[in-house]
Enzyme design. Structure first.
Site: not given
Ligand code: PEP
Ligand code: MG
Length: 873
Positions: A22, A92, A560, A616, A743, A764-767
């Site tokens: 703004k 504001r 998967r 996988r 991962e 595998g960015t989740n793990d």
């Molecule tokens: C992960 O770990 O990012 C992944 C893709 O594998 P999953 O979620 O199946 O463990």
């Molecule tokens: Mg994984």
């Protein structure tokens, strides 16, 4: 000494980070010579300083504020605190990214018991003066002192009832004087001190309140869902007041340079005569469409059209303007890039290219990737909707189709949504307190308010379907029901909303999947011209793979295989495999699985029509496949021809204290290589079969959860031996590759070794996030909310790659992997692969592709294009 305060005439568009959107735009418009009430901006750095100083505005900043005020007085020709010719200001908030409805505005600041008389004499309009004062008291009490507005609204409404009038404007000056007295009494009663009379004290308290509001729970929540960092802070704009409530030659309004719902090129907005800003958005009086201004005041209308088109051309984007007409003179109070629906965003971007205002590249940058999400969700089934009877209709405030159970409060919406219910939030009008409920709702329905009401603006920003201002809907929020023409709907009843037409249905209406066509397809095609990253999908069945293909996926980045094991009769064979006591028994069970698994892969290869498919191997701990309930165990034991006790003891043996870190991933294939052998047979035999029919599939076999190269080496040897033998026996040529997921942090750190065996990496960015932070991906949600509240985290690391830590592991793996294998293929298949911000990061560190859920494929395509436009490879 640092500079914390800037006059509008010292500011410009490039100072957005320092002065907020703004403030920077007010500066820019001042230099464009537009009619802007002058003032100054207290910077975002002052906000940060305020928090560093334990929520106090220090003396240096105070002095700079008063110096800037003195300069503004000179420009305006009035003196702050002069009771005869009062100088009033608005205060504001204005953050770097616009946060609609999140922080509040205070108007008419500077008024007190004496100044109100001065204002009345000076304007010769007592009614106006007291109307302004009562508004100021309400806003100040609400925003600065956190006294609920309803305390004042009650007094106001009682007066209206007493006088037997319906409109605020029907109250006389005398009435308003009495109201002001009652407001002040109420204030003193609730606060224990009189309403502050010193304008300078009012100003500092107001600036502090804006800074404080940066950290209120609503702002925190909005920041989190929109990835706005806490560190940015907000600026505060102090601007000379101009008055839209000075009689019938005055007014106020908001307008968009194009239609924010459809994108149509036509000035679009609403205004009210004899009103102040909040009257338009609060939905109390119904505003007139802007087109009527042409009749009411053709000169001002023409001037307004000229200004709006000048601003649109200048910013090369659709603008959202606020304006006030004070006794026949037009002022622009703010401009910003307008929030719009996804449909409108696409249409505007494409139209602007056709109008020569934007290049294709610029147009691709104009559409927010996450916004596409709304276009990818189901729409009403055209056949069903034809026969459904609308019960009433409202304004088509934000498009899309929504079906769900009626709820009347944000809290109930959140509770029911947490239980998996789809809900529609029904309210008279929403307010910033409702934001969390709006975010979890499928749709929002309000009975009051226009296209620029809170509900409409916020829902559009979120991509939530919204029908606003449906006057026939009579809402009883306290007793939890609403009626439409005598028909009653209680909490939990189903309704459906069509945000595109504004129609409301008193029933469930069937929905159908979305498709990419028209403007959407056109913009996606442009995006594809500019992108360097490939986009694949995570899919493990024919339906998802075909959906992904239709959305433009260029392959499968993650299948998967365990998901395939749960289906129908297969689970039985899987369980047989798990409880097998010998290699022979296990191989017998695997033999049963082989044809099913092979068929799965054939279908996947076919759905992807020759594009790469990464498969996988089995990843989760085996006990996940076993029954838990006594009855189920008994059934299975019978099927397997073993005793309950025998099976139960196997299940107990498989129990792990920490299964996520247990016997899963590559570790399974090390213990039971025959599983990897069966999966290899299925992958290779399926490929040979489809290639006979003209496809050219080159399977990519991916081994999960590797942390040490020798693990991979061992399993890869089994895979290669099996694959090569099948290929040889079939007498065909077939290329395949074996790679791994990265991962486990150790895999990232030893990538140079791992790349000796792995022909590709997929992050595998989740793990990797789970193990990098040591946060359980299944449980972290429970405590991360405390991290957000306490500003330890701004965002969920499971949704956006933590660039500093997890991203660093990824960069190490990319660099070291390439040392061993310069042309190594690099992908990502964790949830982050469909998150625009993470996609940009993946582009920047040089990955080959991202892989995400089918519905996020178009989002990732656009994000990848934007990343390459910003930082070309
Ligand atoms: C992960 O770990 O990012 C992944 C893709 O594998 P999953 O979620 O199946 O463990
Ligand atoms: Mg994984």
């Amino acid at each position: 000494m640092s500079k914390f305060v800037y006059l509008f005439k010292e500011a410009n568009q490039s100072m957005k980070n320092l002065l907020g959107g703004k403030g920077a735009n007010l500066g820019e418009m001042t230099s464009l010579g537009l009619p802007i009430p002058q003032g100054f901006t207290v910077s975002t750095e002052a906000c940060t300083q305020y928090y560093e100083d334990n929520q106090k505005i220090n003396e240096t900043i105070k002095k700079q504020i008063f110096d800037a005020l003195a300069e503004t007085e000179k420009i305006v020709g009035k003196t702050f605190g002069d009771n005869k010719n009062p100088f009033l200001v608005s205060v504001r908030s204005g953050a770097r990214a616009s946060m609609p409805g999140m922080m509040d505005t205070i108007l008419n600041l500077g008024l007190n018991d004496e100044a109100v008389d001065g204002l009345s004499k000076q304007t010769d309009n007592e009614r106006f003066a007291y109307d302004s004062y009562r508004r100021f008291i309400t806003m100040f009490a609400d925003v600065v002192m956190e006294i609920n507005k309803s305390n004042f609204e009650k007094i106001f409404d009682t007066k209206k009832d007493e006088k037997g009038v319906e409109l605020d404007t029907d109250l006389t000056a005398e009435d308003l004087k009495e109201i002001v007295e009652s407001f002040k009494d109420k204030y003193e009663e609730l606060k224990g001190q009189p309403f502050p009379q010193d304008p300078k004290e009012q100003l500092i308290l107001a600036v502090e309140a804006v800074f404080r509001s940066w950290d209120n729970p609503r702002a925190q929540y909005y920041r989190r869902i929109n990835n706005i960092p806490y560190e940015w802070g907000t600026a505060v704009n102090v601007q000379a007041m101009v008055f839209g409530n000075m009689g019938d030659s005055s007014g106020t309004g908001v307008a968009f340079t194009r239609n924010p719902a459809t994108g149509e090129k036509a000035l679009y907005g609403e205004y009210l005569f004899n009103a102040q800003g909040e009257d338009v958005v609060a939905g109390i009086r119904t505003p007139k469409p802007i087109s009527e201004l042409e009749k009411d005041n053709p000169k001002i209308y023409k001037q307004f059209l000229e200004i709006s088109s000048k601003l649109e051309n200048h910013y090369k984007d659709m603008q959202d303007l606020e304006f006030t007409i004070e006794k026949g003179t037009l002022y622009i109070l703010q401009t910003r890039n307008g929030k719009r629906t996804a449909q409108a965003a696409l249409k505007i971007a494409i139209d602007m290219v056709e109008e020569g205002l934007l290049t294709k590249k610029e147009a691709v940058l104009k559409v927010g990737p996450s916004q596409l999400d709304t276009l990818l969700h189901p729409q009403f089934d055209p056949k069903t909707i034809e026969t459904a009877q609308a019960i009433t209709e409202g304004l088509n405030a934000s498009p899309g189709a929504a079906t769900g159970k009626v709820v009347f409060s944000a809290e109930r919406a959140a509770e029911m949504a947490a239980n998996g219910d789809k809900v529609i939030l029904v309210r008279e009008e929403t307010s910033p307190e409702d934001i969390e409920g709006m975010a979890v709702a499928e749709g929002v329905l309000t009975s009051r308010g226009g296209m620029t009401s809170h509900a409409a603006v916020v829902a559009r920003g979120m991509g939530t379907c919204c029908v606003a201002g449906a006057h026939e809907v009579k809402v009883n929020e306290e007793s939890l029901f609403f009626t439409v023409n005598g028909k009653k709907f209680n909490e939990g009843d189903y309704i459906s909303l069509d945000g595109t037409s504004g129609k409301i249905y008193g029933e469930k209406v069937k929905t159908v999947e979305a498709t990419v066509s028209g403007d959407f397809a056109k913009l996606m095609a442009w995006a594809d011209e500019f992108r360097a990253l490939k986009v694949r999908a995570n899919a493990d069945n024919k339906r998802d793979a075909s959906q992904a293909y239709d959305f433009g996926a260029e392959g499968i980045g993650l299948c998967r295989t365990e998901h395939m094991f749960f289906e129908g009769s297969r689970i039985k064979a899987v369980r047989e495999m798990i409880v097998a006591k010998s290699l022979e028994e296990r191989e017998k069970a695997l033999e049963k699985l082989l044809p099913m698994q092979k068929q799965d892969f054939i279908e996947l290869y076919e759905a992807m029509q020759g594009h790469p498919v990464t498969i996988r191997y089995l990843d989760p701990p085996l006990h996940e496949f076993l029954p838990n309930e006594k009855d189920d165990i008994e059934d299975l034991a019978k099927d397997l021809g073993i005793t309950f006790e025998e099976l139960n003891s196997t299940i107990e043996d498989l129990h792990e204290t920490n299964p996520m870190l247990g016997h899963r991933g590559v570790r399974l294939s090390i213990t039971y290589p025959e599983i990897a052998v069966m999966q290899t047979r299925a992958v290779i035999e399926a490929a040979i079969e489809v290639n006979k029919n003209g496809l050219d599939v080159k399977p990519e076999i991916m081994i999960p959860l590797v942390g040490e190269v020798k693990e991979l080496k061992y399993v890869k040897a089994e895979v290669v031996k099996t694959a090569d033998q099948i290929i040889k026996e079939a007498g065909v040529e077939l290329q395949y590759s074996v790679g791994t997921m990265i991962e486990i942090p150790r895999a990232a750190l030893t990538a140079e070794d791992i790349a000796k065996e792995a022909e590709f990496f997929s992050f595998g960015t989740n793990d990797l996030t789970q193990m990098g932070f040591g946060f359980s991906r299944d449980d972290a949600g429970k405590f991360l909310s405390d991290y957000y509240k306490k500003n330890i985290f701004n965002e969920d690391p499971f949704a956006h790659v933590d660039e500093k830590g997890i991203g660093r592991l990824m960069t190490i793996a990319v660099d070291d992997g390439r040392k061993t294998r310069p042309d190594i293929k690099l992908g990502i298949c964790g949830e982050h692969g469909g998150d625009p911000k993470s996609v940009e990061f993946c582009h920047n560190i040089g990955l080959t592709y991202v892989s995400c859920s089918p519905f996020r494929v178009p989002i990732a395509r656009l994000a990848a294009a934007q990343a390459n436009i910003k930082n070309p490879r």
